[in-house]
Each structure stands twice: as structure tokens, then as C-alpha cells.
Design a protein around this motif. Structure first.
Motif, PDB file in Angstrom:
ATOM      1  N   GLU A 282       0.854  -1.188   0.000  1.00 44.96           N
ATOM      2  CA  GLU A 282       0.000   0.000   0.000  1.00 44.96           C
ATOM      3  C   GLU A 282       0.891   1.240   0.000  1.00 44.96           C
ATOM      4  O   GLU A 282       1.822   1.351   0.799  1.00 44.96           O
ATOM      5  CB  GLU A 282      -0.903  -0.010   1.232  1.00 44.96           C
ATOM      6  CG  GLU A 282      -1.889   1.149   1.284  1.00 44.96           C
ATOM      7  CD  GLU A 282      -2.881   0.988   2.425  1.00 44.96           C
ATOM      8  OE1 GLU A 282      -3.741   0.097   2.352  1.00 44.96           O
ATOM      9  OE2 GLU A 282      -2.780   1.766   3.391  1.00 44.96           O
ATOM     10  N   LEU A 283       0.602   2.155  -0.896  1.00 46.56           N
ATOM     11  CA  LEU A 283       1.370   3.397  -0.974  1.00 46.56           C
ATOM     12  C   LEU A 283       0.426   4.572  -0.751  1.00 46.56           C
ATOM     13  O   LEU A 283      -0.567   4.720  -1.470  1.00 46.56           O
ATOM     14  CB  LEU A 283       2.064   3.523  -2.329  1.00 46.56           C
ATOM     15  CG  LEU A 283       3.094   4.666  -2.496  1.00 46.56           C
ATOM     16  CD1 LEU A 283       4.085   4.319  -3.591  1.00 46.56           C
ATOM     17  CD2 LEU A 283       2.422   6.000  -2.817  1.00 46.56           C
ATOM     18  N   ILE A 284       0.740   5.369   0.261  1.00 45.48           N
ATOM     19  CA  ILE A 284      -0.065   6.554   0.582  1.00 45.48           C
ATOM     20  C   ILE A 284       0.780   7.793   0.329  1.00 45.48           C
ATOM     21  O   ILE A 284       1.931   7.875   0.775  1.00 45.48           O
ATOM     22  CB  ILE A 284      -0.541   6.544   2.047  1.00 45.48           C
ATOM     23  CG1 ILE A 284      -1.423   5.316   2.310  1.00 45.48           C
ATOM     24  CG2 ILE A 284      -1.298   7.828   2.386  1.00 45.48           C
ATOM     25  CD1 ILE A 284      -1.856   5.174   3.750  1.00 45.48           C
ATOM     26  N   PHE A 285       0.206   8.724  -0.386  1.00 44.25           N
ATOM     27  CA  PHE A 285       0.872  10.002  -0.645  1.00 44.25           C
ATOM     28  C   PHE A 285      -0.001  11.111  -0.098  1.00 44.25           C
ATOM     29  O   PHE A 285      -1.188  11.206  -0.409  1.00 44.25           O
ATOM     30  CB  PHE A 285       1.078  10.193  -2.154  1.00 44.25           C
ATOM     31  CG  PHE A 285       1.370  11.607  -2.550  1.00 44.25           C
ATOM     32  CD1 PHE A 285       2.555  12.217  -2.178  1.00 44.25           C
ATOM     33  CD2 PHE A 285       0.452  12.343  -3.294  1.00 44.25           C
ATOM     34  CE1 PHE A 285       2.821  13.527  -2.536  1.00 44.25           C
ATOM     35  CE2 PHE A 285       0.713  13.653  -3.653  1.00 44.25           C
ATOM     36  CZ  PHE A 285       1.908  14.241  -3.280  1.00 44.25           C
ATOM     37  N   LEU A 286       0.575  11.964   0.769  1.00 35.80           N
ATOM     38  CA  LEU A 286      -0.195  13.077   1.307  1.00 35.80           C
ATOM     39  C   LEU A 286       0.719  14.273   1.532  1.00 35.80           C
ATOM     40  O   LEU A 286       1.944  14.145   1.612  1.00 35.80           O
ATOM     41  CB  LEU A 286      -0.895  12.703   2.610  1.00 35.80           C
ATOM     42  CG  LEU A 286      -0.040  12.549   3.880  1.00 35.80           C
ATOM     43  CD1 LEU A 286      -0.900  12.804   5.107  1.00 35.80           C
ATOM     44  CD2 LEU A 286       0.547  11.152   3.962  1.00 35.80           C
ATOM     45  N   VAL A 287       0.101  15.452   1.627  1.00 39.51           N
ATOM     46  CA  VAL A 287       0.805  16.698   1.897  1.00 39.51           C
ATOM     47  C   VAL A 287       0.268  17.267   3.200  1.00 39.51           C
ATOM     48  O   VAL A 287      -0.948  17.330   3.410  1.00 39.51           O
ATOM     49  CB  VAL A 287       0.609  17.718   0.756  1.00 39.51           C
ATOM     50  CG1 VAL A 287       1.327  19.024   1.077  1.00 39.51           C
ATOM     51  CG2 VAL A 287       1.122  17.154  -0.567  1.00 39.51           C
ATOM     52  N   VAL A 288       1.183  17.664   4.089  1.00 36.88           N
ATOM     53  CA  VAL A 288       0.787  18.201   5.388  1.00 36.88           C
ATOM     54  C   VAL A 288       1.614  19.439   5.699  1.00 36.88           C
ATOM     55  O   VAL A 288       2.613  19.721   5.040  1.00 36.88           O
ATOM     56  CB  VAL A 288       0.988  17.160   6.515  1.00 36.88           C
ATOM     57  CG1 VAL A 288       0.100  15.950   6.302  1.00 36.88           C
ATOM     58  CG2 VAL A 288       2.460  16.749   6.621  1.00 36.88           C
ATOM     59  N   LYS A 289       1.198  20.161   6.715  1.00 38.64           N
ATOM     60  CA  LYS A 289       1.991  21.274   7.212  1.00 38.64           C
ATOM     61  C   LYS A 289       3.172  20.730   8.016  1.00 38.64           C
ATOM     62  O   LYS A 289       3.130  19.621   8.541  1.00 38.64           O
ATOM     63  CB  LYS A 289       1.141  22.191   8.107  1.00 38.64           C
ATOM     64  CG  LYS A 289       0.023  22.907   7.376  1.00 38.64           C
ATOM     65  CD  LYS A 289       0.577  23.922   6.397  1.00 38.64           C
ATOM     66  CE  LYS A 289      -0.537  24.736   5.745  1.00 38.64           C
ATOM     67  NZ  LYS A 289      -0.006  25.690   4.735  1.00 38.64           N
TER      68      LYS A 289
END
Length: 334
Positions: A282-289
Motif C-alpha cells: 500500500e502506498l499513501i501520498f499526502l501533503v501536510v503542514k
């Protein structure tokens, strides 16, 4: 009837934004003028641009105010902006370019006791000497440059410019694809050199009347750097977003829940396969502060301590929950 109400609402919103834009330009121009009058002009610091050149020329022709020289530069530059940058931008630029030196001249007249003081710009006479910072040139440079950067940033965000090097920088950004803040840095460097020759070395002034030191050029360079950084921050904000890639052999259901509900964000979920093991992952890509990174890493460790995690900088982030994509020709400091 409902359609008419919607159209009226949209029209009212557009009118409100129009007024907010012009008010923003006025406020930004006033901040720029204050930065010059109270923290830059009295100390012969030359932070580039039209008003940096005007400070230099004021040393040669003290009877002419710094703001008045601004008119002399800005009016012809306005027509260049009108021709190359569009009629709408030209109208806003003309307003800002005219109101900024007007604020500057009014503040100068109101802040000094007489005409001789206006011509000398002696900081000991500025507001009866209450903000004389002759012994704190570093501090006055920082404060003045920050105010100029803030004011210019507000003006540029409202699709205008205070004129001068801003116009040149906008042209360079549009036609030479140079970053707006870098273009200002480049143009203003030439103005500092002009200031070094006239104020620092006394070229063009009457013998024995040089009013500064060549060391002021270093303060001028510092002012240019600070104002350009503040300008970039005001336009684009603090770019501290981070991209996180998470690869795991498990289904990270609890992590999905945390991202959606606790962070109130979304992410992209991909099905991947190990190149060597051929195992499904499983590959999760996210952008956060930036401040959210440690919390996410702790959650990852809780659900899968063996997960492969990459954290890297996100230079710019656009989309739902982030910034809107810029319009064609919109000013971007970075």
C-alpha cells in the motif's frame, strides 16, 4: 426570481472585492511610504528602486523632496506598464505610483518642523527627535525594509505595483521568466551602486558635502534582501508544506482514519508491488503542514513500525484545502 438573487449576490461580491482591492492598494502604499519616511530616507539608506534613486538624487538636489522625484520616475514607467502589462494593471499601478509619493511627501512635511529640516532630512528633527535611530542603523534598516516589503506585498497581491523597479521586475517575470523577488534584487543592485557613487563617495555633490559613508551601501544591500524576502512571504506565504510517502505491506486502515478525521485532510492511496519481493503493498501520498509531520510519523509507527517513509519539501501546493492555482500573468514572488 432565485436566479436573479444569485446574480445580484455575485455582483455584490464582485463589487466588494473591487473595493477591497483598491483599499488594500491604498494601505500598502501608505505602509511603503512610512517605511521610507521614518526609517530609510533620514539615514541615506538606498534600498533600490525608484525611491532609492530618489534618495540619491535628493542628496544632489535637496530642495526637491524624495516623493517628488518618485513622480518623475513613476509617470513614464506607468506608460510602460500600461503598454506591456495590461490596462487593468496599469490603472492600479498608476494609482499606487501616484499615491505612494503623495503619502511620502505629506508624511515628510508633517514630520519635520520646517523646510530646512525637510531638505536636510535630519533624523534628530524627525518627529522632534523621538525616533532618531542614528546610533541604530541596523535596527532602522530592518524595520524600514520590513515595512517596505509588507507594503509592496499588499499592493502586488491586489494586482498592482508601487511603480519603479516593481514594474521592471514584473516585466522581467513576464517576458524573461525571472522570479519576481530575484528580478527586484537584480534591478535594485544597480541603484545601490548609484547610491555608493553619490552618497558614499560624494560624486556629483558639492565638495565637502557628502552626507554619508560608503559603509551605508552594506545597509542598503541588507535592506534590499530583507524587503525582497518579506515581499515574497507576503505574496506566497510561508512555504513549509511537506510531502509524505508511506509504503507498507499492511492495510493501514487506522492511518486512513487518522488522516481523514484527525488531520481533516485527504490523501492518495495507490496499490503497489515490491520490485524484488513481488508482494502487494500500500502506498499513501499526502501533503501536510510542517507542524503535522511528527504526528503523522508517530501514527505510522503505531500502525506499522516497518513501513518505508519518505518526508520531503513541497515547494508549492495547490488544490482543495490549499492555495488556488494562479491565473495567467498573476504575480508570484517565488
Amino acid at each position: 426570481m432565485k436566479q436573479e438573487k444569485i446574480e445580484k449576490l455575485l455582483k455584490d461580491i464582485k463589487t466588494l472585492k473591487w473595493w477591497e482591492s483598491w483599499i488594500g492598494i491604498t494601505i500598502g502604499s501608505a505602509i511603503v511610504a512610512a517605511g521610507f519616511v521614518y526609517f530609510i530616507n533620514p539615514y541615506n539608506i538606498v534600498p533600490g528602486g525608484v525611491y532609492g534613486s530618489s534618495i540619491v538624487l535628493h542628496n544632489i538636489f535637496p530642495s526637491i523632496q524624495v516623493g517628488t522625484f518618485g513622480y518623475m520616475f513613476d509617470i513614464p514607467l506607468f506608460f510602460i506598464a500600461l503598454l506591456l502589462l495590461g490596462a487593468n494593471l496599469g490603472a492600479r499601478t498608476f494609482y499606487s505610483a501616484m499615491i505612494t509619493p503623495t503619502f511620502m511627501n505629506l508624511m515628510t512635511i508633517l514630520s519635520y518642523p520646517n523646510q530646512d529640516a525637510v531638505e536636510s532630512l535630519n533624523p534628530s528633527l524627525l518627529l522632534d527627535g523621538h525616533i532618531d535611530m542614528s546610533n541604530d542603523l541596523m535596527l532602522t534598516t530592518i524595520i524600514g525594509a520590513a515595512l517596505i516589503g509588507i507594503g509592496c506585498g499588499i499592493v502586488v497581491k491586489n494586482e498592482a505595483t508601487t511603480g519603479g523597479s516593481d514594474i521592471v521586475a514584473m516585466i522581467l517575470q513576464k517576458y524573461a521568466h525571472i522570479k519576481f523577488s530575484n528580478a527586484i534584487l537584480l534591478v535594485d543592485g544597480f541603484v545601490v551602486l548609484f547610491g555608493l557613487l553619490v552618497i558614499g563617495l560624494g560624486i556629483g555633490q558639492e565638495e565637502g558635502k557628502s552626507s554619508g559613508s560608503w559603509l551605508l551601501s552594506f545597509y542598503s544591500l541588507l535592506a534590499i534582501f530583507i524587503s525582497s524576502r518579506v515581499l515574497a512571504y507576503v505574496i506566497n506565504g510561508n512555504k513549509d508544506d511537506k510531502m509524505i510517502f508511506i509504503i507498507s505491506q499492511k492495510e493501514l486502515t487506522n492511518l486512513h482514519y487518522y488522516i481523514l478525521n484527525d488531520l481533516n485532510r485527504t490523501a492518495t492511496l495507490l496499490k503497489a508491488q515490491g520490485l524484488y519481493t513481488k508482494q502487494d503493498k500500500e502506498l499513501i501520498f499526502l501533503v501536510v503542514k510542517y507542524k503535522e509531520v511528527n504526528k503523522v510519523k508517530q501514527q505510522i509507527k503505531d500502525v506499522d513500525p516497518t513501513a518505508f517513509v519518505i518526508v520531503t519539501d513541497a515547494y508549492d501546493t495547490f488544490g482543495e484545502g490549499w492555495k488556488e492555482l494562479p491565473d495567467a500573468g498573476q504575480i508570484q514572488a517565488e
